[in-house]
Motif scaffolding. Structure first.
Motif, short mmCIF file in Angstrom:
data_model
loop_
_atom_site.label_atom_id
_atom_site.label_comp_id
_atom_site.label_asym_id
_atom_site.label_seq_id
_atom_site.Cartn_x
_atom_site.Cartn_y
_atom_site.Cartn_z
N THR A 74 -60.86 -18.00 -10.00
CA THR A 74 -59.83 -17.60 -9.04
C THR A 74 -60.05 -16.16 -8.58
O THR A 74 -60.83 -15.40 -9.19
N HIS A 75 -59.35 -15.80 -7.51
CA HIS A 75 -59.43 -14.42 -7.02
C HIS A 75 -58.95 -13.44 -8.09
O HIS A 75 -59.53 -12.35 -8.26
N LEU A 76 -57.90 -13.81 -8.82
CA LEU A 76 -57.41 -12.95 -9.90
C LEU A 76 -58.48 -12.76 -10.97
O LEU A 76 -58.69 -11.62 -11.45
N ASP A 77 -59.16 -13.83 -11.34
CA ASP A 77 -60.23 -13.72 -12.34
C ASP A 77 -61.32 -12.75 -11.89
O ASP A 77 -61.84 -11.95 -12.69
N GLU A 78 -61.66 -12.82 -10.61
CA GLU A 78 -62.68 -11.91 -10.07
C GLU A 78 -62.21 -10.46 -10.15
O GLU A 78 -62.99 -9.55 -10.50
N SER A 130 -65.34 -4.27 -15.65
CA SER A 130 -66.59 -3.58 -15.37
C SER A 130 -66.36 -2.10 -15.10
O SER A 130 -67.10 -1.23 -15.58
N ALA A 131 -65.29 -1.79 -14.34
CA ALA A 131 -64.99 -0.40 -13.99
C ALA A 131 -64.61 0.41 -15.23
O ALA A 131 -65.07 1.55 -15.40
N ILE A 161 -53.53 -5.03 -8.65
CA ILE A 161 -53.57 -6.35 -9.27
C ILE A 161 -52.17 -6.82 -9.63
O ILE A 161 -51.79 -7.97 -9.39
N ILE A 162 -51.38 -5.91 -10.19
CA ILE A 162 -50.00 -6.28 -10.56
C ILE A 162 -49.18 -6.61 -9.31
O ILE A 162 -48.42 -7.59 -9.28
N VAL A 165 -49.61 -12.86 -15.48
CA VAL A 165 -48.70 -13.14 -16.59
C VAL A 165 -49.52 -13.31 -17.87
O VAL A 165 -50.74 -13.41 -17.84
N ALA A 166 -48.79 -13.33 -19.00
CA ALA A 166 -49.39 -13.60 -20.32
C ALA A 166 -50.58 -12.68 -20.58
O ALA A 166 -50.48 -11.47 -20.37
N ILE A 167 -51.72 -13.23 -21.02
CA ILE A 167 -52.84 -12.40 -21.45
C ILE A 167 -53.42 -11.60 -20.28
O ILE A 167 -53.91 -10.48 -20.48
N ASP A 168 -53.35 -12.14 -19.07
CA ASP A 168 -53.85 -11.39 -17.91
C ASP A 168 -53.03 -10.12 -17.68
O ASP A 168 -53.58 -9.05 -17.41
N LEU A 169 -51.73 -10.24 -17.80
CA LEU A 169 -50.87 -9.06 -17.65
C LEU A 169 -51.10 -8.07 -18.78
O LEU A 169 -51.18 -6.86 -18.54
N ARG A 170 -51.23 -8.58 -19.99
CA ARG A 170 -51.48 -7.67 -21.13
C ARG A 170 -52.81 -6.94 -20.94
O ARG A 170 -52.93 -5.76 -21.29
N PHE A 171 -53.80 -7.63 -20.40
CA PHE A 171 -55.09 -6.99 -20.15
C PHE A 171 -54.95 -5.83 -19.18
O PHE A 171 -55.45 -4.73 -19.42
N VAL A 172 -54.26 -6.05 -18.08
CA VAL A 172 -54.10 -5.00 -17.07
C VAL A 172 -53.31 -3.82 -17.64
O VAL A 172 -53.67 -2.66 -17.43
#
Length: 223
Positions: free
Chosen positions: A2-6, A13-14, A65-66, A72-79
């Motif tokens: 998905t676009h979010l995954d990218e 990477s940054a 991104i937010i 949500v969930a792990i993606d939000l925690r990652f950010v």
């Protein structure tokens, strides 16, 4: 994908690139301190601006991104984890730059005995290794490796606690080197804070991977 995954991959990477830059700054600081290389020290202070620019870009990317993807969930925690890690890395880069400025200001090579008795070079090496290990923990989502950082920080704390007495004794026998003694004492104080930044980063990795908040937690929570 998905676009979010990218976007998350690009963010990872940054922050990894910034991490490697800060580690490189500490390596160069160690070298400049040993060799009394003022040109290298000036290079470190110049590159500090690059780290600062990276921090601003990563902050902006996290906010975007937010706002745009509502993770949500792990993606939000990652950010959220990257936002805080970003700040800790920028501070660690500032510390490397601060020590480099001491090298530029000092009027003669640092006494090898002073470097030895204060263990300042050991501190830089350990701080660099800790940053490398939390980077590995972040890249591999290894929370066991992240938890080892809490114990390893004790070495930096011990050297910092002993620093006043060690420096005072050195100055008594080498009064002509009081300026560089105080520079090394200040460097030790700064390096102790790199250990604290690494612990903060470890906490964020555990939060991101395990959804556990360790801030202000007990030592038992961090084992």
């Amino acid at each position: 994908m998905t676009h979010l995954d990218e976007e998350l991959l690009q963010l990872k990477s940054a922050i990894t690139e910034m991490w490697q830059q800060v580690i490189s700054q500490l390596k160069k600081t160690q070298e400049a301190l040993v060799t009394y290389d003022k040109d290298l020290a000036r290079e470190i202070t110049a590159h500090e601006k690059r780290v600062n620019a990276m921090e601003l870009n990563i902050d902006r990317d996290c906010e975007n991104i937010i706002a745009l993807f509502n993770p949500v969930a792990i993606d939000l925690r990652f950010v959220l984890a990257v936002l805080k890690i970003n700040n800790n890395l920028e501070r660690s880069g500032d510390i490397a730059g601060g020590i480099a400025k001491f090298i530029v200001k000092n009027e003669s090579p640092f006494d090898e005995k002073l470097l030895e008795v204060t263990q300042v070079l050991l501190m830089i090496e350990e701080a660099k290794d800790m940053l490398e290990d939390v980077l590995k923990a972040f890249e591999t989502e290894d929370t066991k490796l992240a938890r080892r950082i809490f114990k390893r920080d004790e070495l930096l704390d011990e050297i910092n606690i002993r620093a006043n007495a060690v420096i005072a004794e050195y100055i008594r026998t080498n009064p002509e080197k009081i300026d560089q003694s105080l520079y090394i004492l200040s460097a030790i104080r700064k390096l102790e804070r790199v250990g604290d930044q690494c612990k903060n980063i470890a906490e964020e990795i555990i939060f991101y991977v395990e959804a556990k908040v360790l801030k202000h937690g007990s030592k038992k929570d961090k084992k």
